[in-house]
Design a protein around this motif. Structure first.
Motif, PDB file in Angstrom:
ATOM      1  N   ILE A 114     -22.133  25.096 -12.899  1.00 27.64           N
ATOM      2  CA  ILE A 114     -22.162  25.820 -11.623  1.00 27.64           C
ATOM      3  C   ILE A 114     -23.550  25.709 -11.003  1.00 27.64           C
ATOM      4  O   ILE A 114     -23.684  25.506  -9.801  1.00 27.64           O
ATOM      5  N   ASN A 115     -24.602  25.803 -11.818  1.00 28.55           N
ATOM      6  CA  ASN A 115     -25.968  25.635 -11.306  1.00 28.55           C
ATOM      7  C   ASN A 115     -26.212  24.208 -10.822  1.00 28.55           C
ATOM      8  O   ASN A 115     -26.891  23.994  -9.822  1.00 28.55           O
ATOM      9  N   VAL A 116     -25.660  23.229 -11.527  1.00 27.75           N
ATOM     10  CA  VAL A 116     -25.775  21.829 -11.096  1.00 27.75           C
ATOM     11  C   VAL A 116     -25.066  21.665  -9.755  1.00 27.75           C
ATOM     12  O   VAL A 116     -25.591  21.050  -8.825  1.00 27.75           O
ATOM     13  N   GLN A 117     -23.878  22.251  -9.625  1.00 28.08           N
ATOM     14  CA  GLN A 117     -23.120  22.176  -8.383  1.00 28.08           C
ATOM     15  C   GLN A 117     -23.883  22.827  -7.237  1.00 28.08           C
ATOM     16  O   GLN A 117     -23.951  22.288  -6.141  1.00 28.08           O
ATOM     17  N   LYS A 118     -24.507  23.979  -7.484  1.00 34.17           N
ATOM     18  CA  LYS A 118     -25.293  24.660  -6.436  1.00 34.17           C
ATOM     19  C   LYS A 118     -26.487  23.813  -6.017  1.00 34.17           C
ATOM     20  O   LYS A 118     -26.797  23.711  -4.835  1.00 34.17           O
ATOM     21  N   ALA A 119     -27.162  23.217  -6.984  1.00 32.86           N
ATOM     22  CA  ALA A 119     -28.323  22.379  -6.673  1.00 32.86           C
ATOM     23  C   ALA A 119     -27.897  21.161  -5.847  1.00 32.86           C
ATOM     24  O   ALA A 119     -28.570  20.788  -4.886  1.00 32.86           O
ATOM     25  N   LEU A 120     -26.776  20.562  -6.222  1.00 34.82           N
ATOM     26  CA  LEU A 120     -26.279  19.398  -5.489  1.00 34.82           C
ATOM     27  C   LEU A 120     -25.851  19.799  -4.076  1.00 34.82           C
ATOM     28  O   LEU A 120     -26.196  19.103  -3.104  1.00 34.82           O
ATOM     29  N   ALA A 121     -25.170  20.912  -3.946  1.00 33.36           N
ATOM     30  CA  ALA A 121     -24.755  21.394  -2.618  1.00 33.36           C
ATOM     31  C   ALA A 121     -25.971  21.695  -1.755  1.00 33.36           C
ATOM     32  O   ALA A 121     -26.000  21.336  -0.573  1.00 33.36           O
ATOM     33  N   THR A 122     -26.967  22.327  -2.329  1.00 32.30           N
ATOM     34  CA  THR A 122     -28.194  22.645  -1.580  1.00 32.30           C
ATOM     35  C   THR A 122     -28.888  21.371  -1.109  1.00 32.30           C
ATOM     36  O   THR A 122     -29.391  21.311   0.019  1.00 32.30           O
ATOM     37  N   ALA A 123     -28.907  20.358  -1.948  1.00 33.76           N
ATOM     38  CA  ALA A 123     -29.602  19.114  -1.606  1.00 33.76           C
ATOM     39  C   ALA A 123     -28.881  18.311  -0.525  1.00 33.76           C
ATOM     40  O   ALA A 123     -29.548  17.682   0.297  1.00 33.76           O
ATOM     41  N   ILE A 124     -27.555  18.302  -0.533  1.00 29.97           N
ATOM     42  CA  ILE A 124     -26.858  17.411   0.401  1.00 29.97           C
ATOM     43  C   ILE A 124     -26.285  18.106   1.634  1.00 29.97           C
ATOM     44  O   ILE A 124     -25.944  17.425   2.604  1.00 29.97           O
ATOM     45  N   LEU A 125     -26.168  19.413   1.625  1.00 23.75           N
ATOM     46  CA  LEU A 125     -25.569  20.089   2.777  1.00 23.75           C
ATOM     47  C   LEU A 125     -26.607  20.571   3.760  1.00 23.75           C
ATOM     48  O   LEU A 125     -27.713  20.880   3.445  1.00 23.75           O
TER      49      LEU A 125
END
Length: 125
Positions: A114-125
């Motif tokens: 979930i933290n990996v997903q949040k970091a990825l979402a923050t970086a690309i969105l």
């Protein structure tokens, strides 16, 4: 517990400074490590410019593959969490117009996906 979790394939967060030193030859000028996770020997590193997936290979881990994905080229991603009988979580990343995922990373019983997903979402969105 951190070492035991790492051995079982669970992602553990890593020190940004330690990872920056380890990747000194890979990082470009003004590139900084924002967040990193270790999966057994492999690493998932979020910088201020790209996602770097480090795959240590072989018995000794001396052979290393560095996969670099600029955030702007990631078109979508998916996260599948664990279930009662399925003990592995999975992160899939698609690049631009790719039909199949360019990356598939497996996690075991891991809340850090979930933290990996949040970091990825923050970086690309």
């Amino acid at each position: 517990m951190g070492l035991f979790s790492g051995i079982l394939g669970n992602a553990t967060t890593q020190s940004n400074d330690a990872i920056a030193k380890e990747l000194a030859d890979v990082l470009i000028i003004n590139e900084e490590v924002d967040l990193s996770f270790k999966l057994i020997r492999d690493l998932i590193v979020f910088t201020n410019k790209r996602l770097i997936i480090i795959d240590k290979q072989g018995m000794t881990g001396k052979k290393v593959e560095y996969r670099s994905i600029p955030y702007k080229s990631i078109s979508r991603f998916s996260v599948e969490t664990t279930g009662h009988f399925d003990l592995e979580s999975e992160l899939k990343i698609w690049i631009s117009s790719g039909e199949l995922p360019a990356e598939q990373l497996m996690f075991r019983k891991d809340a850090n996906i979930i933290n990996v997903q949040k970091a990825l979402a923050t970086a690309i969105l």
